[in-house]
Write a protein that holds these residues in place. Sequence first.
Motif, PDB file in Angstrom:
ATOM      1  N   ASP A 155      -6.612  65.125  25.837  1.00 51.45           N
ATOM      2  CA  ASP A 155      -5.501  66.246  26.078  1.00 51.45           C
ATOM      3  C   ASP A 155      -4.564  65.858  27.540  1.00 51.45           C
ATOM      4  N   VAL A 164      -2.869  65.761  30.562  1.00 46.67           N
ATOM      5  CA  VAL A 164      -3.210  66.971  31.397  1.00 46.67           C
ATOM      6  C   VAL A 164      -1.870  65.899  32.945  1.00 46.67           C
ATOM      7  N   GLU A 223       4.845  74.085  34.437  1.00 50.54           N
ATOM      8  CA  GLU A 223       3.340  73.801  35.420  1.00 50.54           C
ATOM      9  C   GLU A 223       3.014  74.085  37.016  1.00 50.54           C
ATOM     10  N   GLU A 268       2.607  78.270  38.268  1.00 46.83           N
ATOM     11  CA  GLU A 268       1.354  78.261  39.177  1.00 46.83           C
ATOM     12  C   GLU A 268       1.484  78.578  40.766  1.00 46.83           C
ATOM     13  N   GLU A 303      -4.045  82.038  38.368  1.00 42.11           N
ATOM     14  CA  GLU A 303      -4.830  80.530  38.582  1.00 42.11           C
ATOM     15  C   GLU A 303      -4.942  80.191  39.843  1.00 42.11           C
ATOM     16  N   ILE A 324      -8.293  61.882  41.036  1.00 43.24           N
ATOM     17  CA  ILE A 324      -7.044  61.680  40.888  1.00 43.24           C
ATOM     18  C   ILE A 324      -6.356  62.279  42.120  1.00 43.24           C
TER      19      ILE A 324
END
Length: 501
Positions: free
Chosen positions: A362, A364, A410, A414, A455, A486
Amino acid sequence: MRAESLQAAFNNSSDSRQQKKCKVQNVLHSETEEKQHGAEDKAARMTSLQLSAKEDMLERFLDASARGDLTQVSTLLSHVPSLINQTGYSGWTGLMLAARNGHYNVVEALLSHGCDKFSVNSSSQTAYDIAKFWGHRHISNLLGRTTDGSQRVLPGSDPHQQENYFSRETLDRLSAKRTDTVWLEEKQSDPDTVYLLFSNLSPMVCSSQEDDNAGGETKLCRFRYEAVKDLLPKPATMLIFLGVEKRKTPSSSSQTVDGIQEPPAWFAINTDEVASELLKRCREMNCSFPKTPNRDLLKLNEEEAGVVAQARSVLAWHSRYSFCPTCGSSTKLEEGGYKRSCLNLDCRSLKGVHNTCYPRVDPVVIMLVIHPDGNQCLLGRKKIFPVGMFSCLAGFIEPGEAMEEAVRREVEEESGVKVGPVQYVSCQPWPMPSNLMIGCLAVAISTDIKVDENEIEEARWFPRQQVIDSFRGAHPALTVPPRQTIAHQLIRHWIGMNSNL
Ligand SMILES: NC(=O)c1ccc[n+]([C@@H]2O[C@H](COP(=O)([O-])OP(=O)(O)OC[C@H]3O[C@@H](n4cnc5c(N)ncnc54)[C@H](O)[C@@H]3O)[C@@H](O)[C@H]2O)c1
Ligand SMILES: [Mg+2]
Ligand SMILES: [Mg+2]
Ligand SMILES: [Mg+2]
Ligand SMILES: [Zn+2]
Protein backbone atom coordinates in the motif's frame (compact mmCIF):
# COMPACT_ATOMS: atom_id res chain seq x y z
CA MET A 1 29.35 28.21 10.71
CA ARG A 2 30.61 31.24 8.80
CA ALA A 3 33.68 31.21 6.58
CA GLU A 4 35.66 33.54 8.86
CA SER A 5 35.04 31.50 11.99
CA LEU A 6 35.86 28.35 10.05
CA GLN A 7 39.21 29.76 9.07
CA ALA A 8 39.78 31.04 12.59
CA ALA A 9 38.99 27.64 14.02
CA PHE A 10 41.53 25.89 11.86
CA ASN A 11 44.21 28.55 11.30
CA ASN A 12 47.59 28.28 12.97
CA SER A 13 50.07 31.07 13.34
CA SER A 14 53.51 30.34 11.88
CA ASP A 15 55.02 30.82 15.39
CA SER A 16 52.95 28.12 16.94
CA ARG A 17 53.80 25.86 14.03
CA GLN A 18 57.51 26.21 14.81
CA GLN A 19 56.83 25.27 18.42
CA LYS A 20 54.82 22.28 17.35
CA LYS A 21 57.43 20.97 14.94
CA CYS A 22 59.39 19.03 17.54
CA LYS A 23 56.23 17.54 19.04
CA VAL A 24 55.14 16.46 15.57
CA GLN A 25 58.48 14.77 15.03
CA ASN A 26 57.93 12.95 18.30
CA VAL A 27 54.65 11.66 16.98
CA LEU A 28 56.22 10.47 13.72
CA HIS A 29 58.88 8.72 15.70
CA SER A 30 56.34 7.25 18.07
CA GLU A 31 54.16 5.93 15.21
CA THR A 32 57.17 4.10 13.73
CA GLU A 33 58.01 2.68 17.12
CA GLU A 34 54.44 1.59 17.66
CA LYS A 35 54.65 -0.55 14.54
CA GLN A 36 57.80 -2.21 15.89
CA HIS A 37 56.66 -2.85 19.43
CA GLY A 38 53.06 -3.73 18.76
CA ALA A 39 49.88 -2.22 20.10
CA GLU A 40 50.07 -3.67 23.61
CA ASP A 41 52.60 -1.24 25.07
CA LYS A 42 51.16 1.68 23.12
CA ALA A 43 49.04 2.96 25.97
CA ALA A 44 51.91 2.75 28.42
CA ARG A 45 54.27 4.80 26.24
CA MET A 46 51.77 7.46 25.25
CA THR A 47 52.69 10.52 27.21
CA SER A 48 50.53 13.57 27.49
CA LEU A 49 53.05 15.41 25.31
CA GLN A 50 52.59 12.90 22.55
CA LEU A 51 48.83 13.14 22.89
CA SER A 52 48.89 16.88 22.49
CA ALA A 53 51.32 16.50 19.58
CA LYS A 54 48.79 14.24 17.89
CA GLU A 55 46.19 16.96 18.31
CA ASP A 56 48.61 19.49 16.81
CA MET A 57 49.24 17.21 13.88
CA LEU A 58 45.50 16.90 13.26
CA GLU A 59 45.14 20.66 13.50
CA ARG A 60 47.89 21.14 10.92
CA PHE A 61 46.31 18.59 8.61
CA LEU A 62 42.87 20.22 8.85
CA ASP A 63 44.40 23.66 8.40
CA ALA A 64 46.32 22.57 5.30
CA SER A 65 43.14 21.01 3.87
CA ALA A 66 41.15 24.19 4.53
CA ARG A 67 43.89 26.35 2.87
CA GLY A 68 44.26 23.99 -0.10
CA ASP A 69 47.91 23.26 0.66
CA LEU A 70 48.19 20.00 -1.26
CA THR A 71 51.92 19.52 -0.55
CA GLN A 72 51.44 19.70 3.19
CA VAL A 73 48.31 17.53 3.12
CA SER A 74 50.21 14.84 1.17
CA THR A 75 53.28 15.02 3.44
CA LEU A 76 51.25 14.73 6.63
CA LEU A 77 49.26 11.83 5.21
CA SER A 78 52.37 9.96 4.12
CA HIS A 79 53.58 10.06 7.73
CA VAL A 80 50.26 9.57 9.53
CA PRO A 81 47.70 7.99 7.17
CA SER A 82 45.08 7.80 9.93
CA LEU A 83 44.64 11.58 9.78
CA ILE A 84 42.56 11.18 6.66
CA ASN A 85 39.23 10.57 8.40
CA GLN A 86 39.90 12.33 11.68
CA THR A 87 37.63 15.15 12.72
CA GLY A 88 38.18 18.51 14.32
CA TYR A 89 35.76 21.23 15.40
CA SER A 90 32.09 20.21 14.95
CA GLY A 91 33.06 16.92 13.34
CA TRP A 92 34.64 18.47 10.26
CA THR A 93 37.14 16.33 8.35
CA GLY A 94 39.91 17.55 6.02
CA LEU A 95 37.70 16.56 3.09
CA MET A 96 34.83 18.72 4.35
CA LEU A 97 37.13 21.73 4.84
CA ALA A 98 38.65 21.35 1.38
CA ALA A 99 35.15 21.00 -0.08
CA ARG A 100 33.96 24.08 1.85
CA ASN A 101 36.72 26.27 0.46
CA GLY A 102 36.64 24.92 -3.09
CA HIS A 103 40.03 23.15 -3.15
CA TYR A 104 39.41 20.63 -5.91
CA ASN A 105 42.95 19.21 -6.00
CA VAL A 106 42.94 18.49 -2.25
CA VAL A 107 39.52 16.82 -2.45
CA GLU A 108 40.77 14.73 -5.36
CA ALA A 109 43.92 13.71 -3.47
CA LEU A 110 42.00 12.81 -0.30
CA LEU A 111 39.59 10.66 -2.29
CA SER A 112 42.48 8.89 -4.03
CA HIS A 113 43.90 8.09 -0.58
CA GLY A 114 40.64 6.31 0.28
CA CYS A 115 39.01 9.06 2.35
CA ASP A 116 35.50 8.25 3.66
CA LYS A 117 33.34 10.66 1.67
CA PHE A 118 30.16 9.59 3.46
CA SER A 119 31.15 10.68 6.96
CA VAL A 120 29.00 13.45 8.41
CA ASN A 121 29.76 16.41 10.65
CA SER A 122 27.76 17.32 13.75
CA SER A 123 25.11 18.94 11.54
CA SER A 124 24.75 15.66 9.59
CA GLN A 125 26.31 17.07 6.42
CA THR A 126 28.69 15.21 4.17
CA ALA A 127 31.47 16.90 2.20
CA TYR A 128 29.13 16.59 -0.80
CA ASP A 129 26.39 18.56 1.00
CA ILE A 130 28.91 21.23 1.96
CA ALA A 131 30.33 21.61 -1.57
CA LYS A 132 26.82 21.78 -2.97
CA PHE A 133 25.70 24.38 -0.42
CA TRP A 134 28.67 26.65 -1.17
CA GLY A 135 28.23 26.33 -4.92
CA HIS A 136 31.45 24.40 -5.67
CA ARG A 137 29.78 22.34 -8.37
CA HIS A 138 32.98 20.82 -9.74
CA ILE A 139 33.65 19.44 -6.25
CA SER A 140 30.11 18.23 -5.57
CA ASN A 141 30.20 16.50 -8.97
CA LEU A 142 33.49 14.86 -8.05
CA LEU A 143 32.16 13.76 -4.65
CA GLY A 144 28.88 12.60 -6.16
CA ARG A 145 30.50 10.52 -8.87
CA THR A 146 29.74 6.84 -8.54
CA THR A 147 31.97 4.06 -9.80
CA ASP A 148 29.39 3.03 -12.39
CA GLY A 149 29.17 6.55 -13.86
CA SER A 150 25.44 6.86 -13.04
CA GLN A 151 25.95 10.53 -12.18
CA ARG A 152 26.68 11.15 -15.86
CA VAL A 153 23.52 9.33 -16.96
CA LEU A 154 21.28 10.92 -14.32
CA PRO A 155 22.87 14.35 -13.77
CA GLY A 156 20.31 15.50 -11.20
CA SER A 157 20.48 12.31 -9.13
CA ASP A 158 21.49 12.55 -5.52
CA PRO A 159 24.04 9.84 -4.73
CA HIS A 160 23.44 10.38 -1.01
CA GLN A 161 19.89 9.16 -1.10
CA GLN A 162 18.68 8.89 2.46
CA GLU A 163 18.65 5.28 3.63
CA ASN A 164 15.73 4.76 5.98
CA TYR A 165 15.18 2.14 8.66
CA PHE A 166 13.56 -1.03 7.22
CA SER A 167 15.00 -0.22 3.79
CA ARG A 168 18.38 -1.96 3.92
CA GLU A 169 18.62 -4.92 1.55
CA THR A 170 20.90 -7.34 3.37
CA LEU A 171 19.87 -10.29 1.23
CA ASP A 172 19.97 -10.81 -2.48
CA ARG A 173 16.33 -11.77 -3.13
CA LEU A 174 17.29 -14.02 -6.05
CA SER A 175 13.74 -13.86 -7.42
CA ALA A 176 14.63 -16.11 -10.39
CA LYS A 177 15.17 -18.99 -7.96
CA ARG A 178 11.62 -18.79 -6.59
CA THR A 179 10.36 -21.05 -9.38
CA ASP A 180 13.28 -23.50 -9.06
CA THR A 181 11.62 -25.99 -6.70
CA VAL A 182 14.57 -28.40 -6.74
CA TRP A 183 17.03 -25.66 -5.71
CA LEU A 184 14.63 -24.36 -3.03
CA GLU A 185 14.24 -27.84 -1.55
CA GLU A 186 17.97 -28.39 -1.49
CA LYS A 187 18.42 -25.07 0.28
CA GLN A 188 15.84 -25.93 2.91
CA SER A 189 17.95 -28.82 4.22
CA ASP A 190 21.31 -27.10 3.72
CA PRO A 191 23.04 -26.89 7.14
CA ASP A 192 24.07 -23.26 6.45
CA THR A 193 20.53 -22.10 5.77
CA VAL A 194 19.10 -19.59 8.24
CA TYR A 195 15.50 -19.78 9.45
CA LEU A 196 13.59 -17.01 11.20
CA LEU A 197 10.58 -18.04 13.26
CA PHE A 198 7.44 -15.90 13.25
CA SER A 199 4.37 -16.25 15.42
CA ASN A 200 1.36 -14.07 14.74
CA LEU A 201 3.56 -12.05 12.32
CA SER A 202 6.16 -11.21 14.97
CA PRO A 203 9.71 -12.57 14.65
CA MET A 204 11.35 -14.40 17.56
CA VAL A 205 13.95 -12.03 19.03
CA CYS A 206 16.28 -12.08 21.98
CA SER A 207 16.83 -8.85 23.84
CA SER A 208 20.07 -7.66 25.35
CA GLN A 209 18.33 -6.34 28.47
CA GLU A 210 15.99 -7.85 31.01
CA ASP A 211 13.86 -4.75 31.00
CA ASP A 212 12.06 -4.67 27.69
CA ASN A 213 11.22 -0.99 28.11
CA ALA A 214 14.79 0.12 28.67
CA GLY A 215 15.38 0.64 24.94
CA GLY A 216 18.00 -2.11 24.54
CA GLU A 217 18.70 -3.62 21.12
CA THR A 218 17.05 -6.87 20.11
CA LYS A 219 18.43 -9.53 17.76
CA LEU A 220 16.64 -12.01 15.55
CA CYS A 221 16.87 -15.62 16.75
CA ARG A 222 18.40 -17.61 13.90
CA PHE A 223 17.71 -21.33 13.51
CA ARG A 224 19.24 -24.13 11.45
CA TYR A 225 17.38 -26.81 9.54
CA GLU A 226 17.71 -29.41 12.28
CA ALA A 227 15.96 -27.17 14.80
CA VAL A 228 12.89 -26.48 12.64
CA LYS A 229 12.58 -29.43 10.23
CA ASP A 230 9.58 -30.86 12.10
CA LEU A 231 7.64 -27.62 11.43
CA LEU A 232 8.17 -27.61 7.66
CA PRO A 233 5.67 -30.32 6.61
CA LYS A 234 2.84 -29.01 8.84
CA PRO A 235 -0.16 -27.72 6.84
CA ALA A 236 -0.40 -24.42 8.74
CA THR A 237 3.29 -23.58 8.21
CA MET A 238 4.05 -20.77 5.78
CA LEU A 239 7.56 -20.87 4.40
CA ILE A 240 8.96 -17.81 2.60
CA PHE A 241 12.26 -17.79 0.73
CA LEU A 242 13.85 -14.45 1.59
CA GLY A 243 17.07 -14.66 -0.45
CA VAL A 244 20.74 -15.42 0.02
CA GLU A 245 23.29 -13.41 1.97
CA LYS A 246 24.95 -10.73 -0.13
CA ARG A 247 28.35 -11.12 1.50
CA LYS A 248 30.52 -13.89 0.13
CA THR A 249 31.35 -16.03 3.15
CA PRO A 250 33.49 -19.07 2.40
CA SER A 251 31.78 -22.11 3.87
CA SER A 252 32.72 -25.74 3.64
CA SER A 253 29.24 -27.16 3.25
CA SER A 254 27.70 -24.70 0.74
CA GLN A 255 29.28 -25.96 -2.42
CA THR A 256 27.64 -26.39 -5.77
CA VAL A 257 28.54 -29.21 -8.11
CA ASP A 258 31.29 -27.16 -9.73
CA GLY A 259 32.78 -26.22 -6.40
CA ILE A 260 31.64 -22.59 -6.38
CA GLN A 261 30.57 -21.61 -2.89
CA GLU A 262 27.08 -20.25 -2.47
CA PRO A 263 26.19 -17.90 0.37
CA PRO A 264 23.61 -19.11 2.94
CA ALA A 265 19.93 -18.88 2.09
CA TRP A 266 17.37 -17.38 4.47
CA PHE A 267 13.77 -18.48 5.02
CA ALA A 268 10.98 -17.15 7.22
CA ILE A 269 8.55 -19.58 8.86
CA ASN A 270 5.19 -18.63 10.31
CA THR A 271 3.42 -21.39 12.23
CA ASP A 272 0.31 -21.78 14.33
CA GLU A 273 2.25 -23.52 17.12
CA VAL A 274 1.79 -22.03 20.57
CA ALA A 275 4.31 -19.22 20.99
CA SER A 276 5.52 -20.49 24.38
CA GLU A 277 6.33 -23.91 22.81
CA LEU A 278 8.23 -22.25 19.96
CA LEU A 279 10.29 -20.23 22.42
CA LYS A 280 11.61 -23.46 23.96
CA ARG A 281 13.49 -24.14 20.69
CA CYS A 282 15.86 -21.25 21.33
CA ARG A 283 18.88 -21.61 23.58
CA GLU A 284 19.32 -17.85 23.97
CA MET A 285 18.12 -15.97 27.04
CA ASN A 286 15.33 -13.35 27.01
CA CYS A 287 13.57 -14.60 23.89
CA SER A 288 10.14 -13.35 22.92
CA PHE A 289 7.72 -12.62 20.11
CA PRO A 290 7.16 -8.85 20.43
CA LYS A 291 3.54 -7.89 21.03
CA THR A 292 3.72 -4.28 19.79
CA PRO A 293 5.52 -4.36 16.43
CA ASN A 294 5.16 -0.57 15.91
CA ARG A 295 7.50 -0.11 18.86
CA ASP A 296 9.43 -3.35 19.28
CA LEU A 297 10.56 -3.89 15.68
CA LEU A 298 12.34 -0.54 15.85
CA LYS A 299 14.89 -2.07 18.25
CA LEU A 300 16.52 -4.28 15.60
CA ASN A 301 19.72 -3.26 13.87
CA GLU A 302 19.41 -1.85 10.32
CA GLU A 303 20.35 -5.14 8.58
CA GLU A 304 17.87 -7.27 10.48
CA ALA A 305 15.15 -4.61 10.23
CA GLY A 306 15.36 -4.81 6.42
CA VAL A 307 14.92 -8.61 6.46
CA VAL A 308 11.99 -8.36 8.88
CA ALA A 309 10.28 -5.74 6.70
CA GLN A 310 10.39 -8.16 3.77
CA ALA A 311 9.34 -11.26 5.73
CA ARG A 312 6.61 -9.62 7.79
CA SER A 313 4.92 -7.96 4.81
CA VAL A 314 4.82 -11.19 2.78
CA LEU A 315 3.59 -13.22 5.76
CA ALA A 316 0.93 -10.59 6.52
CA TRP A 317 -0.29 -10.86 2.95
CA HIS A 318 -0.69 -14.64 3.26
CA SER A 319 -2.49 -14.34 6.56
CA ARG A 320 -4.98 -11.85 5.04
CA TYR A 321 -5.49 -13.54 1.67
CA SER A 322 -6.19 -17.13 2.67
CA PHE A 323 -8.89 -17.45 0.02
CA CYS A 324 -8.97 -16.36 -3.62
CA PRO A 325 -10.23 -12.74 -3.78
CA THR A 326 -11.77 -13.46 -7.21
CA CYS A 327 -13.87 -16.61 -6.55
CA GLY A 328 -13.48 -17.37 -2.84
CA SER A 329 -11.90 -20.81 -3.39
CA SER A 330 -8.90 -22.12 -1.47
CA THR A 331 -5.46 -21.13 -2.72
CA LYS A 332 -2.01 -22.69 -2.66
CA LEU A 333 1.30 -21.07 -1.91
CA GLU A 334 3.87 -21.03 -4.74
CA GLU A 335 7.12 -19.48 -5.88
CA GLY A 336 8.94 -19.55 -2.57
CA GLY A 337 5.98 -17.82 -0.90
CA TYR A 338 5.67 -14.97 -3.41
CA LYS A 339 2.52 -16.21 -5.12
CA ARG A 340 -0.88 -17.63 -4.17
CA SER A 341 -2.75 -19.47 -6.91
CA CYS A 342 -6.43 -20.37 -6.88
CA LEU A 343 -7.23 -24.08 -6.67
CA ASN A 344 -10.41 -23.64 -8.74
CA LEU A 345 -9.26 -24.45 -12.27
CA ASP A 346 -12.07 -22.32 -13.78
CA CYS A 347 -11.09 -19.21 -11.82
CA ARG A 348 -10.49 -16.01 -13.83
CA SER A 349 -7.42 -15.29 -11.69
CA LEU A 350 -5.62 -18.16 -13.44
CA LYS A 351 -5.99 -16.50 -16.85
CA GLY A 352 -3.31 -13.89 -17.48
CA VAL A 353 -1.51 -12.04 -14.73
CA HIS A 354 -3.65 -11.17 -11.72
CA ASN A 355 -2.38 -8.78 -9.09
CA THR A 356 -4.34 -10.60 -6.40
CA CYS A 357 -1.93 -13.55 -6.83
CA TYR A 358 1.09 -11.50 -5.71
CA PRO A 359 1.97 -9.79 -2.41
CA ARG A 360 0.29 -6.39 -2.02
CA VAL A 361 1.95 -3.10 -1.04
CA ASP A 362 0.00 0.00 0.00
CA PRO A 363 1.65 3.27 -1.08
CA VAL A 364 1.38 6.09 1.47
CA VAL A 365 2.54 9.67 1.02
CA ILE A 366 4.18 11.32 3.99
CA MET A 367 5.12 14.94 3.70
CA LEU A 368 6.78 17.76 5.52
CA VAL A 369 4.86 20.87 4.51
CA ILE A 370 6.97 24.02 4.53
CA HIS A 371 5.46 27.45 5.20
CA PRO A 372 5.72 29.92 2.26
CA ASP A 373 8.22 31.92 4.38
CA GLY A 374 10.52 28.85 4.31
CA ASN A 375 11.13 29.03 8.03
CA GLN A 376 8.30 27.03 9.55
CA CYS A 377 6.94 23.56 9.00
CA LEU A 378 3.53 22.02 9.48
CA LEU A 379 3.32 19.15 11.96
CA GLY A 380 0.25 17.39 13.28
CA ARG A 381 -0.63 14.96 16.02
CA LYS A 382 -3.10 12.10 16.26
CA LYS A 383 -4.91 11.41 19.53
CA ILE A 384 -2.93 8.19 20.02
CA PHE A 385 0.46 9.97 19.94
CA PRO A 386 2.37 10.40 23.22
CA VAL A 387 1.91 13.82 24.83
CA GLY A 388 3.89 16.52 23.01
CA MET A 389 4.66 14.44 19.93
CA PHE A 390 3.99 15.96 16.52
CA SER A 391 4.78 14.36 13.17
CA CYS A 392 4.49 14.82 9.40
CA LEU A 393 1.06 14.44 7.84
CA ALA A 394 0.54 11.20 5.93
CA GLY A 395 -2.12 9.35 3.98
CA PHE A 396 -2.79 6.44 1.63
CA ILE A 397 -2.52 7.10 -2.09
CA GLU A 398 -5.89 6.38 -3.69
CA PRO A 399 -6.40 4.37 -6.88
CA GLY A 400 -5.65 6.39 -10.02
CA GLU A 401 -3.90 9.12 -8.05
CA ALA A 402 -0.43 10.53 -8.66
CA MET A 403 1.92 10.93 -5.69
CA GLU A 404 1.88 14.76 -5.89
CA GLU A 405 -1.92 14.85 -5.99
CA ALA A 406 -2.14 12.54 -2.99
CA VAL A 407 0.15 14.92 -1.06
CA ARG A 408 -2.04 17.92 -1.94
CA ARG A 409 -5.30 16.10 -1.16
CA GLU A 410 -4.18 14.58 2.17
CA VAL A 411 -2.68 17.86 3.45
CA GLU A 412 -5.80 19.80 2.59
CA GLU A 413 -8.12 17.11 4.03
CA GLU A 414 -6.23 16.86 7.30
CA SER A 415 -5.13 20.47 7.89
CA GLY A 416 -6.98 22.74 5.46
CA VAL A 417 -3.62 23.98 4.10
CA LYS A 418 -3.21 24.16 0.32
CA VAL A 419 0.01 22.85 -1.19
CA GLY A 420 1.87 23.87 -4.37
CA PRO A 421 5.22 22.28 -5.37
CA VAL A 422 5.94 18.76 -4.14
CA GLN A 423 9.38 17.13 -4.17
CA TYR A 424 10.18 13.47 -3.54
CA VAL A 425 12.93 12.91 -0.94
CA SER A 426 13.14 9.18 -0.06
CA CYS A 427 10.96 6.24 0.82
CA GLN A 428 10.60 3.62 3.52
CA PRO A 429 9.01 0.18 3.59
CA TRP A 430 6.82 0.18 6.70
CA PRO A 431 5.80 -3.42 7.46
CA MET A 432 2.69 -2.55 9.53
CA PRO A 433 1.64 -4.56 7.60
CA SER A 434 2.84 -3.54 4.15
CA ASN A 435 3.03 0.19 3.52
CA LEU A 436 5.53 1.95 1.33
CA MET A 437 6.01 5.41 2.85
CA ILE A 438 6.85 7.89 0.07
CA GLY A 439 8.56 10.84 1.74
CA CYS A 440 8.16 14.31 0.22
CA LEU A 441 8.74 17.97 0.93
CA ALA A 442 5.85 20.21 -0.05
CA VAL A 443 5.51 24.00 -0.14
CA ALA A 444 2.30 25.51 1.24
CA ILE A 445 0.46 28.16 -0.76
CA SER A 446 -1.99 28.95 2.07
CA THR A 447 -1.38 29.01 5.80
CA ASP A 448 -4.72 28.91 7.67
CA ILE A 449 -5.18 25.67 9.56
CA LYS A 450 -8.47 23.82 9.98
CA VAL A 451 -7.94 20.24 11.11
CA ASP A 452 -10.04 17.20 10.25
CA GLU A 453 -10.78 16.15 13.80
CA ASN A 454 -11.47 12.54 12.78
CA GLU A 455 -7.84 12.07 11.82
CA ILE A 456 -5.85 14.79 13.51
CA GLU A 457 -6.13 16.23 16.99
CA GLU A 458 -4.03 19.29 16.32
CA ALA A 459 -1.79 20.74 13.58
CA ARG A 460 0.54 23.71 13.96
CA TRP A 461 3.23 25.69 12.17
CA PHE A 462 6.50 25.17 14.07
CA PRO A 463 9.38 27.67 13.65
CA ARG A 464 12.65 26.10 12.50
CA GLN A 465 14.45 27.00 15.73
CA GLN A 466 11.82 25.25 17.83
CA VAL A 467 12.23 22.10 15.72
CA ILE A 468 16.04 22.25 16.01
CA ASP A 469 15.70 22.67 19.80
CA SER A 470 13.43 19.64 19.89
CA PHE A 471 16.08 17.54 18.09
CA ARG A 472 18.54 18.61 20.75
CA GLY A 473 16.07 17.63 23.45
CA ALA A 474 15.85 21.25 24.52
CA HIS A 475 12.18 21.83 23.73
CA PRO A 476 9.82 20.16 26.23
CA ALA A 477 6.62 21.08 24.35
CA LEU A 478 7.62 19.37 21.08
CA THR A 479 8.83 15.81 20.53
CA VAL A 480 9.45 14.44 17.05
CA PRO A 481 9.02 10.73 16.18
CA PRO A 482 12.02 8.40 16.69
CA ARG A 483 14.91 8.28 14.21
CA GLN A 484 13.68 4.98 12.70
CA THR A 485 10.67 6.74 11.15
CA ILE A 486 10.79 8.50 7.82
CA ALA A 487 8.87 11.36 9.47
CA HIS A 488 11.93 12.00 11.67
CA GLN A 489 14.25 11.81 8.65
CA LEU A 490 12.15 14.24 6.59
CA ILE A 491 12.18 16.80 9.39
CA ARG A 492 15.95 16.33 9.82
CA HIS A 493 16.41 16.68 6.06
CA TRP A 494 14.59 20.01 6.05
CA ILE A 495 16.67 21.35 8.94
CA GLY A 496 19.88 20.22 7.22
CA MET A 497 18.93 21.81 3.90
CA ASN A 498 19.05 25.29 5.34
CA SER A 499 21.63 25.02 8.03
CA ASN A 500 24.05 27.87 8.35
CA LEU A 501 27.24 26.09 7.42
N1 LIG B 1 7.03 5.65 9.16
C1 LIG B 1 6.48 6.79 9.45
O1 LIG B 1 7.18 7.78 9.70
C2 LIG B 1 4.97 6.93 9.43
C3 LIG B 1 4.41 8.14 9.82
C4 LIG B 1 3.01 8.31 9.71
C5 LIG B 1 2.23 7.27 9.24
N2 LIG B 1 2.80 6.06 8.93
C6 LIG B 1 1.96 4.96 8.40
O2 LIG B 1 1.19 5.46 7.33
C7 LIG B 1 -0.12 4.93 7.37
C8 LIG B 1 -1.10 5.86 6.70
O3 LIG B 1 -1.20 7.12 7.40
P1 LIG B 1 -2.63 7.64 7.86
O4 LIG B 1 -3.22 6.69 8.83
O5 LIG B 1 -2.46 9.05 8.29
O6 LIG B 1 -3.47 7.53 6.49
P2 LIG B 1 -4.78 8.34 6.06
O7 LIG B 1 -4.64 9.77 6.39
O8 LIG B 1 -5.09 8.00 4.62
O9 LIG B 1 -5.95 7.80 6.99
C9 LIG B 1 -6.10 6.46 7.32
C10 LIG B 1 -7.50 6.00 7.00
O10 LIG B 1 -7.62 5.87 5.61
C11 LIG B 1 -8.41 4.74 5.25
N3 LIG B 1 -7.63 3.93 4.28
C12 LIG B 1 -7.56 4.20 2.96
N4 LIG B 1 -6.78 3.30 2.31
C13 LIG B 1 -6.31 2.46 3.24
C14 LIG B 1 -5.44 1.33 3.21
N5 LIG B 1 -4.91 0.88 2.05
N6 LIG B 1 -5.12 0.71 4.38
C15 LIG B 1 -5.63 1.15 5.54
N7 LIG B 1 -6.47 2.21 5.64
C16 LIG B 1 -6.84 2.87 4.50
C17 LIG B 1 -8.79 4.08 6.59
O11 LIG B 1 -10.09 4.52 6.92
C18 LIG B 1 -7.81 4.64 7.57
O12 LIG B 1 -8.32 4.76 8.87
C19 LIG B 1 -0.38 4.69 8.86
O13 LIG B 1 -1.24 3.60 8.99
C20 LIG B 1 1.01 4.40 9.42
O14 LIG B 1 1.23 3.00 9.49
C21 LIG B 1 4.14 5.88 9.01
MG1 LIG C 1 -3.32 10.75 7.70
MG1 LIG D 1 -5.90 11.39 5.74
MG1 LIG E 1 -6.55 8.99 3.40
ZN1 LIG F 1 -10.28 -18.12 -7.61
